[in-house]
Design a protein around this motif. Sequence first.
Motif, mmCIF file in Angstrom:
data_model
loop_
_atom_site.group_PDB
_atom_site.id
_atom_site.type_symbol
_atom_site.label_atom_id
_atom_site.label_comp_id
_atom_site.label_asym_id
_atom_site.label_seq_id
_atom_site.Cartn_x
_atom_site.Cartn_y
_atom_site.Cartn_z
ATOM 1 N N ASP A 130 2.841 -10.176 11.767
ATOM 2 C CA ASP A 130 3.636 -9.257 10.945
ATOM 3 C C ASP A 130 4.337 -9.992 9.815
ATOM 4 O O ASP A 130 4.432 -9.480 8.694
ATOM 5 C CB ASP A 130 4.673 -8.524 11.803
ATOM 6 N N ARG A 149 1.657 -10.870 7.136
ATOM 7 C CA ARG A 149 1.042 -9.703 6.501
ATOM 8 C C ARG A 149 2.001 -8.919 5.614
ATOM 9 O O ARG A 149 1.610 -8.401 4.573
ATOM 10 C CB ARG A 149 0.494 -8.747 7.576
ATOM 11 N N TYR A 150 3.252 -8.811 6.046
ATOM 12 C CA TYR A 150 4.129 -7.840 5.399
ATOM 13 C C TYR A 150 5.333 -8.405 4.662
ATOM 14 O O TYR A 150 5.815 -7.762 3.734
ATOM 15 C CB TYR A 150 4.601 -6.812 6.442
ATOM 16 N N PHE A 156 6.941 -3.695 5.945
ATOM 17 C CA PHE A 156 6.815 -3.710 7.402
ATOM 18 C C PHE A 156 7.083 -2.332 7.991
ATOM 19 O O PHE A 156 6.353 -1.868 8.878
ATOM 20 C CB PHE A 156 7.759 -4.730 8.037
ATOM 21 N N GLU A 172 6.629 0.535 6.646
ATOM 22 C CA GLU A 172 5.465 1.380 6.363
ATOM 23 C C GLU A 172 4.335 1.098 7.340
ATOM 24 O O GLU A 172 3.602 2.016 7.733
ATOM 25 C CB GLU A 172 4.993 1.167 4.925
ATOM 26 N N SER A 173 4.188 -0.179 7.762
ATOM 27 C CA SER A 173 3.129 -0.517 8.717
ATOM 28 C C SER A 173 3.366 0.149 10.069
ATOM 29 O O SER A 173 2.429 0.336 10.846
ATOM 30 C CB SER A 173 3.043 -2.038 8.897
ATOM 31 N N ARG A 174 4.618 0.518 10.346
ATOM 32 C CA ARG A 174 4.958 1.221 11.592
ATOM 33 C C ARG A 174 5.203 2.718 11.336
ATOM 34 O O ARG A 174 5.727 3.416 12.209
ATOM 35 C CB ARG A 174 6.211 0.596 12.220
#
Length: 258
Positions: A70, A73-74, A87, A89-91
Amino acid sequence: MTQGASGEQPFHPPSIDPTKFDAVLFDLDGVLTKTAVVHATAWKRLFDEYLQAKALRDHVPFQPFDILLDYQRYVDGKLRYDGVRAFLESRHIVLPNGTAHDGPEQETVQGLGNKKDGYFQAHLAQHGIELYDDAMQLLRNVRAQGMRTAVVSASKHTAAVLQKTGLADFFQTRVDGIESERLHLAGKPAPDGFLEAARRLQVDPPRAIVVEDAVAGVQAGRNGGFGLVIGVDRTGHAEDLIRNGAHVVTADLTELCP
């Protein structure tokens, strides 16, 4: 040393040639200073606290922040609030943006970002800042060759870190989180910060080198058309750096000394 396999003619030998390049643009955290791990730890503390509270409130399972995947990536290399937003938005979590004055208790993008910053500052105050020896050797070497240098970082603590570590005099210019905000520069992977540093150094991007440890950073270097993008592999993610734009990747920057 790993070289990119994008079909381009590889650099050989993979060292910095001062006849081909006029400037080197360094990232700070994870390249020059051993602060990337401090940032990662602060991000994990922030997001795990937030996600645990949200899981209890919403009666859903808690899925912790992965400090390797994480982070890379974020949030790694990005402006602080951009990292929070990416991050979340990834969740599939959407929060109001808030303001830069939001306190750490406020559930906004900027409130969370400010809380993370408090964790980071507390760690630095307690433990100080270490430098990477290989980066310092490369920095001294390119300066001795007459090359111009800049530091380009998303951190708003860049000036303080440079001052505390004695690095300030090694760079002709600095484009950091404060400057990016003042000039309305987009954060990495946009190339704006690197392009601004090159402009200040009066160097064309093809004649400048970017040294980065973050995926977003090497993407920014390639997006800006820089002549050589060096990925620094401190955490075993060489393939990600190559795949996202690094011309070469090394775990030891002394390999690239002219």
